[in-house]
Design an enzyme around this catalytic site. Sequence first.
Site, PDB file in Angstrom:
ATOM      1  CE1 TYR A  98      -3.530   2.522   0.917  1.00 46.21           C
ATOM      2  CE2 TYR A  98      -1.880   3.578   2.062  1.00 46.21           C
ATOM      3  CZ  TYR A  98      -3.134   3.607   1.347  1.00 46.21           C
ATOM      4  OH  TYR A  98      -3.933   4.859   1.488  1.00 46.21           O
ATOM      5  CD  GLU A 125      -5.662   4.701  -1.372  1.00 46.89           C
ATOM      6  OE1 GLU A 125      -5.961   4.693  -0.295  1.00 46.89           O
ATOM      7  OE2 GLU A 125      -6.711   4.165  -2.341  1.00 46.89           O
TER       8      GLU A 125
END
Length: 385
Positions: free
Chosen positions: A108, A196
Amino acid sequence: MNIHEYQAKEILSSYGIPVPRGRVALTSDQVERAAKEMGGRCVIKAQIYAGGRGKAGGVRLVHHPEQAQDYGKELFGKRLVTPQTGPEGLKVRRILVEEAVEIAREFYLSITLDRSTSRYCLIASAEGGVDIEEVAQKSPEKIHVLTIDPFTGLRPYQARKIALALGLSGTLCEDCVELMLNLYRVLLEKDCSLVEINPLVVTRAGWLMAMDAKINFDDNAIFRHREYPDMMDYSQLDTLEINAGKYDLSYIKLSGNIGCMVNGAGLAMATLDVLKECGGEPANFLDVGGGATREKVAEAFKIILEDSDVKGVFVNIFGGIMRCDVIAQGIIEAASEVHCTLPIVVRMDGSKVEEGKHLLLESGLNVQTADSLGEGAERIVKMLG
Ligand code: ADP
Ligand code: MG
């Protein structure tokens, strides 16, 4: 402002961040053709303004073009419900057809604005993929956070520390450093409030690649980027939110039955709180702003009434800049135009308040006035009770 994954990936790619080969399709025939181009085996990804698609059936691996087409037929026009969409879901109008990548590891990575420090922060975790929210809750120590100094920006040594913490070494570590620095450039140059990549992957062949991408542009900076409004997919937005945008009103749909018209975001928050405390459920948050005109108030009122969930309206306005008689005229104009018979409670204060109240009470509408926020909230809740 939101954009789709495929648009975010185009931006990342233009900053040197590797993304899978892909093509966006608007029909199931285009899905089939794109799948053929990829050699048959590919990943079909529904493009909606929400994540969590994988688990909701919005991301699927297919093995030949006909299978891709069938899946396209199934997805187009469907409302995809994910944990991020709410129960009504979002309609699929675009599909990204992407090469199927062999994934070895998922991470992530994001950079976003931390409002508590007023700084951007980089967030990374070796436990990437679809369950990052769960990781954040159950094992927060697995998430690395770096606050970025706006003066020095993100420095390579800081990025390297994060890359090492993710367990990357050698060339992969250096590639990751470069990728993070590029991601930071995207954030600054494109005025993003969030970039992101979840998951950022290491492929079986040993390359870093952004497998998913989410970008939010800062609404206050849209004027600096002429291309942004054309990138917006209005089919993903609530029609009432689009109308509100045209009149420069802040409107957010909520799940209750009391429409709220308020001036100023702080007053709006307080209104929602007090309504809740009295046992009421707000249907929306609508802020008409400080210097609203009669026309603006009328539009705001119409937007509230267009929502069929609304069973009553609570107006809470402090007429500092706005005159209360003008507000009253706007309400009367809009309510009469749409033949509104719903109960309305108006709490206003400020200049020309007596004139405003008088106009309302003489209007023939189903309206009551109140002198305080608490009294007004109780009254509307009781009228709906
Ligand atoms: P969402 O976050 O909305 O669930 P993602 O784009 O992250 O959607 O996709 C979900 C998962 O599907 C990813 O974590 C990844 O494992 C897999 N995936 C996505 N795109 C590809 C691709 N092109 N090739 C192989 N696997 C993929
Ligand atoms: Mg994802």
